[in-house]
Motif scaffolding. Structure first.
Motif, PDB file in Angstrom:
ATOM      1  N   ALA A 123       0.625  -1.593  -0.581  1.00 31.36           N
ATOM      2  CA  ALA A 123      -0.196   0.051   0.057  1.00 31.36           C
ATOM      3  C   ALA A 123       0.571   1.182   0.066  1.00 31.36           C
ATOM      4  N   ARG A 124       0.781   2.204  -0.693  1.00 30.10           N
ATOM      5  CA  ARG A 124       0.857   3.087  -0.685  1.00 30.10           C
ATOM      6  C   ARG A 124       1.055   4.257   0.571  1.00 30.10           C
ATOM      7  N   SER A 125       1.956   5.039   0.978  1.00 27.76           N
ATOM      8  CA  SER A 125       1.989   5.154   2.143  1.00 27.76           C
ATOM      9  C   SER A 125       0.637   6.967   2.202  1.00 27.76           C
ATOM     10  N   GLY A 126       0.123   6.867   3.146  1.00 24.86           N
ATOM     11  CA  GLY A 126      -0.562   7.589   3.356  1.00 24.86           C
ATOM     12  C   GLY A 126      -2.475   7.626   2.850  1.00 24.86           C
ATOM     13  N   ASP A 127      -2.464   6.408   1.485  1.00 27.24           N
ATOM     14  CA  ASP A 127      -3.364   6.207   0.861  1.00 27.24           C
ATOM     15  C   ASP A 127      -4.840   5.416   1.676  1.00 27.24           C
ATOM     16  N   ASP A 128      -5.944   5.856   1.628  1.00 31.67           N
ATOM     17  CA  ASP A 128      -7.187   5.792   2.222  1.00 31.67           C
ATOM     18  C   ASP A 128      -7.203   3.619   2.350  1.00 31.67           C
ATOM     19  N   GLY A 129      -6.608   3.461   0.525  1.00 29.96           N
ATOM     20  CA  GLY A 129      -7.374   1.806   0.534  1.00 29.96           C
ATOM     21  C   GLY A 129      -6.104   1.052   1.138  1.00 29.96           C
ATOM     22  N   PHE A 130      -5.530   1.989   2.624  1.00 28.55           N
ATOM     23  CA  PHE A 130      -5.207   0.488   3.286  1.00 28.55           C
ATOM     24  C   PHE A 130      -5.358   0.727   4.452  1.00 28.55           C
ATOM     25  N   ARG A 131      -6.782   1.926   4.601  1.00 30.06           N
ATOM     26  CA  ARG A 131      -7.450   1.348   5.973  1.00 30.06           C
ATOM     27  C   ARG A 131      -7.847   0.292   6.231  1.00 30.06           C
ATOM     28  N   PRO A 132      -8.137  -0.148   5.070  1.00 35.81           N
ATOM     29  CA  PRO A 132      -9.330  -1.985   5.930  1.00 35.81           C
ATOM     30  C   PRO A 132      -8.574  -3.009   6.038  1.00 35.81           C
ATOM     31  N   LEU A 133      -7.156  -2.858   6.450  1.00 34.84           N
ATOM     32  CA  LEU A 133      -6.342  -3.917   6.428  1.00 34.84           C
ATOM     33  C   LEU A 133      -5.763  -3.038   8.045  1.00 34.84           C
ATOM     34  N   ALA A 134      -6.029  -1.879   8.342  1.00 36.44           N
ATOM     35  CA  ALA A 134      -5.069  -1.459   9.488  1.00 36.44           C
ATOM     36  C   ALA A 134      -4.857  -2.471  10.228  1.00 36.44           C
ATOM     37  N   GLY A 135      -4.047  -2.602  11.203  1.00 34.49           N
ATOM     38  CA  GLY A 135      -3.950  -3.974  12.354  1.00 34.49           C
ATOM     39  C   GLY A 135      -2.997  -4.668  12.167  1.00 34.49           C
ATOM     40  N   LEU A 136      -3.110  -5.205  10.913  1.00 33.43           N
ATOM     41  CA  LEU A 136      -1.933  -5.917   9.936  1.00 33.43           C
ATOM     42  C   LEU A 136      -0.440  -5.418  10.272  1.00 33.43           C
ATOM     43  N   PRO A 137       0.584  -6.659  10.293  1.00 34.03           N
ATOM     44  CA  PRO A 137       1.635  -6.103  10.790  1.00 34.03           C
ATOM     45  C   PRO A 137       2.156  -4.880   9.747  1.00 34.03           C
ATOM     46  N   GLU A 138       2.997  -4.436   9.642  1.00 34.78           N
ATOM     47  CA  GLU A 138       3.762  -3.574   8.012  1.00 34.78           C
ATOM     48  C   GLU A 138       5.165  -3.361   8.787  1.00 34.78           C
ATOM     49  N   HIS A 139       5.635  -2.874   7.673  1.00 36.52           N
ATOM     50  CA  HIS A 139       6.930  -2.541   7.307  1.00 36.52           C
ATOM     51  C   HIS A 139       7.119  -1.831   6.094  1.00 36.52           C
ATOM     52  N   GLU A 140       7.979  -0.718   6.097  1.00 40.11           N
ATOM     53  CA  GLU A 140       8.158   0.558   5.832  1.00 40.11           C
ATOM     54  C   GLU A 140       9.034   0.211   4.762  1.00 40.11           C
ATOM     55  N   VAL A 141       8.835   0.258   3.291  1.00 37.35           N
ATOM     56  CA  VAL A 141       9.706   0.041   2.736  1.00 37.35           C
ATOM     57  C   VAL A 141      10.931   1.103   2.181  1.00 37.35           C
ATOM     58  N   ARG A 142      12.172   1.158   3.171  1.00 30.82           N
ATOM     59  CA  ARG A 142      12.781   2.624   2.952  1.00 30.82           C
ATOM     60  C   ARG A 142      13.147   2.997   1.503  1.00 30.82           C
ATOM     61  N   PRO A 143      13.808   4.416   1.130  1.00 34.13           N
ATOM     62  CA  PRO A 143      14.398   4.916  -0.184  1.00 34.13           C
ATOM     63  C   PRO A 143      15.937   3.941   0.073  1.00 34.13           C
ATOM     64  N   LEU A 144      16.086   3.475  -1.203  1.00 36.27           N
ATOM     65  CA  LEU A 144      17.826   3.334  -0.537  1.00 36.27           C
ATOM     66  C   LEU A 144      18.556   3.938  -0.488  1.00 36.27           C
ATOM     67  N   GLY A 145      19.541   3.460   0.166  1.00 41.06           N
ATOM     68  CA  GLY A 145      21.091   4.208   0.544  1.00 41.06           C
ATOM     69  C   GLY A 145      21.772   4.469  -0.804  1.00 41.06           C
ATOM     70  N   ASP A 146      22.632   5.944  -0.536  1.00 42.43           N
ATOM     71  CA  ASP A 146      23.619   6.040  -1.777  1.00 42.43           C
ATOM     72  C   ASP A 146      24.235   5.326  -2.333  1.00 42.43           C
ATOM     73  N   ARG A 147      24.897   3.934  -1.681  1.00 42.56           N
ATOM     74  CA  ARG A 147      25.842   3.434  -2.027  1.00 42.56           C
ATOM     75  C   ARG A 147      25.137   2.485  -2.728  1.00 42.56           C
ATOM     76  N   ALA A 148      23.918   1.930  -2.411  1.00 35.54           N
ATOM     77  CA  ALA A 148      22.862   1.086  -3.408  1.00 35.54           C
ATOM     78  C   ALA A 148      22.260   1.510  -4.328  1.00 35.54           C
TER      79      ALA A 148
END
Length: 924
Positions: A173-198
């Motif tokens: 789900a895109r962060s902040g999107d309404d489409g995520f609300r029905p799945l609220a409460g499930l475990p989440e993991h934020e995919v972070r941007p890559l570091g400079d080296r990567a």
């Protein structure tokens, strides 16, 4: 989950932690059920991670059911659920009639009233449990933003009831999107941007030929967004990707990026889009600029829709506006018409009338076709940027100025200048040939500019090793430039480049060309280059006046911002053992290069720092610095600089006793340098081989290698980059019975004017003289060498002279004094890691009757062994003359040692020596 040949993890750059998390989820889901929702911004890589999970699950035998949101079906209830369950329709027959009928109606397989949502959700859960009875199941849902709400509700219901089911749920789900609300409460993991080296690794892997400064710009704008990292270069032209054309102030978007970032921008009111465009093109975040560009308008209210859409934020306290992501600005530019963009640049140029560089860029972007005025302004802006050391701003300005000037000498000169700065300062040799080709096409009858000749010469010298071609090209270009108007700065740069090339040649022919050319330039030579001609050009004959002028330059180097000037000062200082005052400035150049600035200058600075650290006995630092120089130079095709670092590594290996590595590294250097006539590098390789042979006890081979660097009878004058070779050569000559030859070398070196001015050369010259002197005169020469002020700053050579002195004293049966010098030498060799020399000193100590075979005798922590011995004798009541007679030192030398001892022990008289020595702490 077992690894398989299809393990997808290696395909994702910089995502090892995310992949490990997915692996853990799949293992738990296959055993007893688990769910995870990946969140993050658009293009951050959520879908790529879902693909990893799908492939890994399939490889492990898990059945995968997947769906994804489709914008066109977002209002169609259960459209996504239909796609998800399509592969398991055959299992419907196992369901209870209530559940089977509810699913059939919800998914449009039969007509009827809308079923209860709870019944549909329960039916889906029952169906999935039935399927999972035959093996693990993984549900995958991508793009929750565009998934219909009914399907999202079902997935949320199922996801919260997975424990014990062998069913996994993986959604994105895109962060902040309404489409995520029905799945609220499930475990989440934020995919972070890559570091400079990567990020660098990802772009380099997809676009290996991209110019370094373009890659750095892409990485900076992308802010670690993988989609942007891969798609932004695709929107550039081929010449832009390889830095043959200037990049636009705001990078354009590919169609894929536009679809991800431009939709919300397109929904904004026209006034808001105009201000967003101004903010993007300005790029500073200064609210004052927006206010000045919008007189009579309540522009903060106009910006409000962009704030509500989370496209930017406004901080009235700091008067700053910040775009949520640089690609929002790119989207604003992409959606604007050409006329809107031009008007925005004109507006900003008028607002920034007091900031010439920014104004020049906006006028350039507003230009239609050629514009000589804007070209001149950008040309001047590029030169100002270069003087303050900002090569990343200088080269694009020069290239854009060349484009605006279109054809003729001015365009050719700007292209040549951009090529030279890109090669010599930024370290981008690949851009030189195409830029010079454009310059020749712009002015086919002009004969080429001096900057173009400098760029061509630098490419030949640093990349191809064509020393003679570089010398000829530079000399001719300087002579041609002298026939017309030419700036002192261009002449200085060209003459200094000629000096560096000729110094690397180390041969009489290029030397004669250099002197003749310098004579033609005459009084127009700047003071810094004039000093370099005497120091770097002829360090063996440097004068006191030259060194005073150099010291003035070194004293001001910390205030210098131009990396090229810092490196030039460092080159002159290193050649006469005065680099210590430049180290801080050179490290600034290195740090700037590591951040993507003047990479070419940073590579040269690393070579200088490595050479200095080797001489100063900081061998670990020397190794790290030389290895970084080799890596940095090799990646950019700078073979000469890379092999300069390799030569330093060869010397280190030889001194540490790793003869095999020393010979291999030296062979690599010599194989490249020999056929090209780069004698300076050949001399380094020969010296490394000579040291390795001395370490092995092969004095005949040591003499052969040392003699290759200095023709008999000429001393160190013909090898200015390695004056210390005289000690190697004389030691090898004496030990192989070539005493007359050794004496000739000593006489030649002792006659050099620089011996009286350079402590290191004085140490080596006196030490070499002691090796050839008869026993009656050797002691005086050794004392002279070891008493040279500052000689201990070259600890390896200093310890070698101490070792030779101790060996001599043992031969003449002055064993007490011999032990003193041998112990001091052993301590230094042990600290440095010079194992062969430490073993030799230890052997001599044992022969002198000292049982302690490793390390120096225990002495107070602040004193050297020699200072301790003298202090003990003075404490016993002996006079300086008596101490000198016992230790074979002059009374003056004894006095100098005591002068240094008193403050170390915190005393002011000889009477306090005994008590001070008794209470002084021992090392360790």
């Amino acid at each position: 989950m077992d690894a398989t040949a299809e393990d997808p993890a290696p395909a994702l750059v910089g995502r090892a932690g995310d992949v490990a998390l997915l692996t853990s989820l799949l293992d738990r889901a296959a055993d007893h059920g688990a769910a995870l929702v990946l969140t993050g911004g658009p293009g951050v890589g959520k879908s790529a991670l879902l693909d990893v999970g799908v492939r890994a699950a399939g490889a492990a035998g898990t059945r995968v059911l997947s769906t994804a949101g489709v914008a066109a079906e977002a209002e169609v209830a259960h459209a996504g659920l239909s796609r998800l369950l399509q592969p398991v329709m055959g299992a419907w027959d196992t369901l209870a009639a209530l559940h089977r009928d509810a699913l059939a109606t919800a998914l449009g397989h039969r007509a009827g009233p809308t079923p209860d949502r709870l019944v549909v959700s329960t039916a889906v859960l029952a169906l999935l449990r039935e399927v999972a009875a035959g093996g693990p199941v993984l549900l995958v849902a991508d793009d929750l933003r565009d998934l219909d709400r009914a399907t999202a509700d079902v997935l949320g219901f199922v996801g919260r009831r997975l424990p014990g089911s062998r069913i996994g749920l993986l959604a994105a789900a895109r962060s902040g999107d309404d489409g995520f609300r029905p799945l609220a409460g499930l475990p989440e993991h934020e995919v972070r941007p890559l570091g400079d080296r990567a990020a660098e690794q990802l772009v380099t892997g997809r676009y290996p030929t991209m110019a370094p400064r373009v890659r750095r710009r892409v990485v900076a704008v992308s802010q670690g967004n993988p989609l942007a990292l891969l798609e932004l270069p695709a929107a550039l032209t081929g010449p832009q990707r390889v830095a043959h054309q200037a990049l636009p102030p705001v990078l354009p978007l590919s169609s894929s990026l536009r679809s991800r970032f431009a939709d919300r921008v397109g929904d904004l009111p026209p006034g808001t889009r105009r201000l967003l465009l101004l903010a993007a093109l300005d790029g500073t975040g200064d609210l004052g600029v927006l206010g000045a560009a919008s007189p009579g308008e309540d522009w903060l209210d106009v910006l409000a829709p962009a704030e509500r859409a989370r496209l930017l934020s406004v901080d009235a306290g700091t008067r700053r506006v910040s775009l949520r992501h640089p690609l929002v600005g790119s989207a604003a530019v992409a959606l604007a018409t050409a006329g809107e963009r031009r008007r925005a640049h004109v507006t900003l140029a008028a607002v920034l009338a007091d900031q010439p560089e920014r104004r020049a860029w906006h006028l350039a972007e507003a230009a239609v076709g050629s514009d000589g005025h804007a070209a001149d302004l950008l040309d001047a802006a590029g030169e100002r940027a270069l003087r303050r050391g900002d090569v990343t701003a200088a080269v694009p300005a020069l290239l854009r100025a060349a484009d605006l000037g279109r054809r003729g000498p001015d365009r050719a000169r700007r292209l040549g200048r951009a090529a030279y700065v890109g090669a010599a300062v930024a370290g981008d040799l690949r851009s030189v040939p195409p830029l010079l080709l454009q310059a020749r096409r712009a002015d086919p009858d002009g004969g080429g500019s001096l900057p173009a000749a400098m760029a061509a010469a630098h490419s030949r010298w640093a990349g191809e090793g064509d020393v003679d071609g570089a010398v000829t090209g530079l000399a001719r270009a300087i002579e041609a430039a002298l026939r017309g108007p030419v700036g002192t700065g261009d002449l200085d740069e060209a003459l200094h480049d000629l000096l560096v090339v000729c110094s690397s040649a180390g041969r009489p022919g290029p030397e004669r060309v250099l002197r003749a050319t310098a004579a033609r330039v005459g009084h127009r030579v700047g003071p810094a280059v004039a000093v370099a001609l005497s120091t770097l050009g002829d360090p063996a004959h440097v004068t006191a006046a030259d060194l005073r002028q150099l010291d003035r330059l070194v004293a001001g180097v910390d205030a210098e911002v131009d990396p090229a000037r810092i490196v030039r000062t460092g080159l002159a200082a290193l050649s006469v053992d005065r680099l210590d005052g430049c180290r801080g400035a050179l490290w600034r150049v290195v740090w700037d290069g590591r951040e993507g600035g003047a990479v070419g200058c940073a590579t040269q600075a690393l070579v200088l720092l490595a050479s200095d650290a080797w001489t100063a006995g900081r061998w670990e630092e020397a190794r790290r610095t030389a290895e970084e120089a080799v890596e940095l130079a090799g990646a950019r095709g700078h073979r000469l600089l890379a092999l300069s670092g390799t030569g330093c590594l060869a010397l280190l290996s030889a001194a540490e006793g790793d003869g095999a590595s020393a010979r291999a590294l030296a062979g690599e250097v010599a194989a490249w340098a020999g056929p090209r006539g780069v004698r300076a590098l050949e001399h380094v390789a020969s010296r490394a081989r000579a040291l390795a042979a001395l370490a092995d006890g092969d004095v005949e081979e040591a003499h052969r290698q040392a003699a290759a660097t200095v023709p008999p009878g000429t001393g160190a004058a013909s090898a200015p980059v390695t004056p210390e070779v005289v000690l190697d050569l004389v030691e090898a000559a004496v030990r192989t019975g070539r005493r007359p030859e050794a004496e000739a070398h000593v006489a030649a070196v002792r006659a050099l004017p620089a011996v009286r001015l350079r402590p290191r050369l004085a140490l080596l010259a006196a030490g070499a003289a002691a090796l050839t002197a008869p026993d009656g005169g050797a002691t005086a020469c050794f004392e002279e060498a070891l008493a040279v002020p500052g000689a201990a700053r070259s600890p390896f050579e200093h310890a070698r002279v101490q070792l030779a002195h101790g060996e001599h004293l043992r031969r003449v049966r002055a064993t007490g004094a011999a032990r003193l010098h041998l112990a001091a030498a052993l301590e230094t060799f042990t600290r440095l890691g010079a194992r062969p020399w430490a073993a030799r000193a230890g052997h001599e100590l044992r022969a002198a009757g000292m049982s302690r075979s490793v390390g120096a005798p225990a002495v107070p922590a602040d004193l050297t062994p020699q200072e301790h011995e003298i202090s003990q004798l003075a404490a016993s009541g002996l006079t300086n003359k008596q101490i000198g007679a016992q230790l074979y030192l002059s009374p003056r030398t004894v006095s100098a040692h005591l002068y240094r001892v008193f403050p170390k022990l915190g005393i002011s008289s000889r009477a306090a020596l005994r008590d001070a020595l008794a209470r002084a702490p021992l090392p360790g």
